[in-house]
Design an enzyme around this catalytic site. Structure first.
Site, mmCIF file in Angstrom:
data_model
loop_
_atom_site.group_PDB
_atom_site.id
_atom_site.type_symbol
_atom_site.label_atom_id
_atom_site.label_comp_id
_atom_site.label_asym_id
_atom_site.label_seq_id
_atom_site.Cartn_x
_atom_site.Cartn_y
_atom_site.Cartn_z
ATOM 1 N N ILE A 78 42.615 33.857 52.400
ATOM 2 C CA ILE A 78 43.178 32.589 51.932
ATOM 3 C C ILE A 78 44.483 32.816 51.175
ATOM 4 C CG2 ILE A 78 42.765 30.589 50.437
ATOM 5 C CD1 ILE A 78 39.729 31.097 50.971
ATOM 6 N N ASP A 105 46.327 43.799 39.261
ATOM 7 C CA ASP A 105 44.871 43.897 39.309
ATOM 8 C C ASP A 105 44.364 43.068 38.138
ATOM 9 O OD1 ASP A 105 42.191 44.513 39.082
ATOM 10 O OD2 ASP A 105 42.456 46.686 39.221
ATOM 11 N N ASN A 134 44.166 32.870 43.004
ATOM 12 C CA ASN A 134 43.300 33.003 44.168
ATOM 13 C C ASN A 134 42.385 34.227 44.124
ATOM 14 O OD1 ASN A 134 42.544 32.589 47.147
ATOM 15 N ND2 ASN A 134 43.478 34.616 47.153
ATOM 16 N N TYR A 157 28.439 34.828 41.249
ATOM 17 C CA TYR A 157 29.601 34.203 41.881
ATOM 18 C C TYR A 157 29.708 32.739 41.469
ATOM 19 C CZ TYR A 157 32.651 32.237 45.465
ATOM 20 O OH TYR A 157 33.667 31.566 46.111
ATOM 21 N N LYS A 207 32.482 31.101 38.721
ATOM 22 C CA LYS A 207 33.396 30.041 39.162
ATOM 23 C C LYS A 207 33.164 28.752 38.382
ATOM 24 C CE LYS A 207 35.898 31.843 42.553
ATOM 25 N NZ LYS A 207 37.368 31.836 42.573
ATOM 26 N N VAL A 253 35.349 29.360 54.468
ATOM 27 C CA VAL A 253 36.390 30.035 55.244
ATOM 28 C C VAL A 253 35.897 31.377 55.794
ATOM 29 C CG1 VAL A 253 38.794 30.789 55.237
ATOM 30 C CG2 VAL A 253 38.069 28.957 53.696
ATOM 31 N N THR A 313 36.805 34.317 56.018
ATOM 32 C CA THR A 313 37.478 35.523 55.522
ATOM 33 C C THR A 313 36.469 36.670 55.542
ATOM 34 O OG1 THR A 313 36.816 34.987 53.262
ATOM 35 C CG2 THR A 313 38.959 34.161 53.998
#
Length: 252
Positions: free
Chosen positions: A15, A61, A88, A157, A161, A190, A192
């Protein structure tokens, strides 16, 4: 047409790369600063930069204090202001039940997905406040929604977020009066490398659920195109909101 200055973190692939590509190619007057943990290995990004002089690659990083501290010395050689910050860079390697996820995984997700974007924003603030758009866009996920909880275990995760989303609300409150527009954005389901890994794990746990979601999966290219159109339309009235890539508003 006058261009804008964009700063995109995590732009090596997926992305982030597609977002970068869209803004680089949209207008030669745009200045796009794209970050990579290892610029020497960012093959696609380097190829894009070789044919587009408005793309600049810097090392970053978001889990390294030293690397974050180096943003200013690298960025100041390119520009004195940033119009749009697109955060991102993220990891998603916690597809399991809370009871099963070890401490190190929680720490890695919070450092990368929550704390890293906060610290990068701190470094970019003095550039953003000089920009004309003053936009900070944080790539999140619909899996982080508490109001519309999705019945799948994404543990560290989703939680990291959700914490990022809280930061979006707080930054929108703290900087709205300065003309900032701070938003969270779900990029879609997506395909990815990270997304494919998630689908593989979910297929093992709940194949019927994955089958029902197959029609929602989009390519990185499709996500990048939709996200560019969405970002181009952001206005101060959107400050503090959570959007999907298709322009629909999501609940935090």
């Amino acid at each position: 047409m006058a261009g804008k200055t964009y700063f995109v973190s995590g732009a090596t692939r997926g992305i982030g790369f597609q977002i970068t590509k869209q803004f680089v190619l949209a207008n030669p007057e745009n200045v796009v600063v794209a970050t990579a943990r290892d610029p020497t290995g960012a093959t696609a990004l380097k190829e894009l930069a070789a044919s587009n002089k408005n793309l600049h690659i810097i090392q970053l990083d978001v889990t390294s204090d030293t690397s974050i501290e180096s943003i200013d010395s690298q960025l100041s050689k390119i520009t004195s202001s940033v119009d749009v910050f697109i955060s991102n860079g993220a990891i998603a390697d916690a597809l399991g039940k809370v009871i099963d996820i070890p401490k190190k995984v929680w720490e890695d997700h919070y450092y990368t997905n929550t704390l890293g974007p906060v610290l990068v924003f701190q470094k970019l603030y003095k550039y953003l406040v000089k920009g004309t758009a003053k936009q900070a866009i944080f790539i999140s996920t619909s899996a982080s929604s508490i109001t519309q909880f999705f019945p799948i275990s994404v543990s560290a995760y989703g939680q990291s977020k959700a914490a990022l989303n809280y930061t979006v609300k707080e930054l929108s409150f703290e900087h709205g009066q300065e003309g900032f527009t701070v938003v969270a954005v779900h990029p879609g389901a997506v395909s990815t490398d990270m997304g494919n890994q998630a689908v593989k794990k979910m297929s093992e746990d709940d194949p019927e659920l994955v089958k029902s979601l197959e029609s929602l999966i989009i390519t990185p290219e499709e996500s990048g195109l939709k996200l560019k159109a969405l970002f181009d339309g952001f206005q101060p009235k959107d400050n503090g909101l959570f959007y999907s890539y298709d322009g629909s508003e999501l609940a935090f």
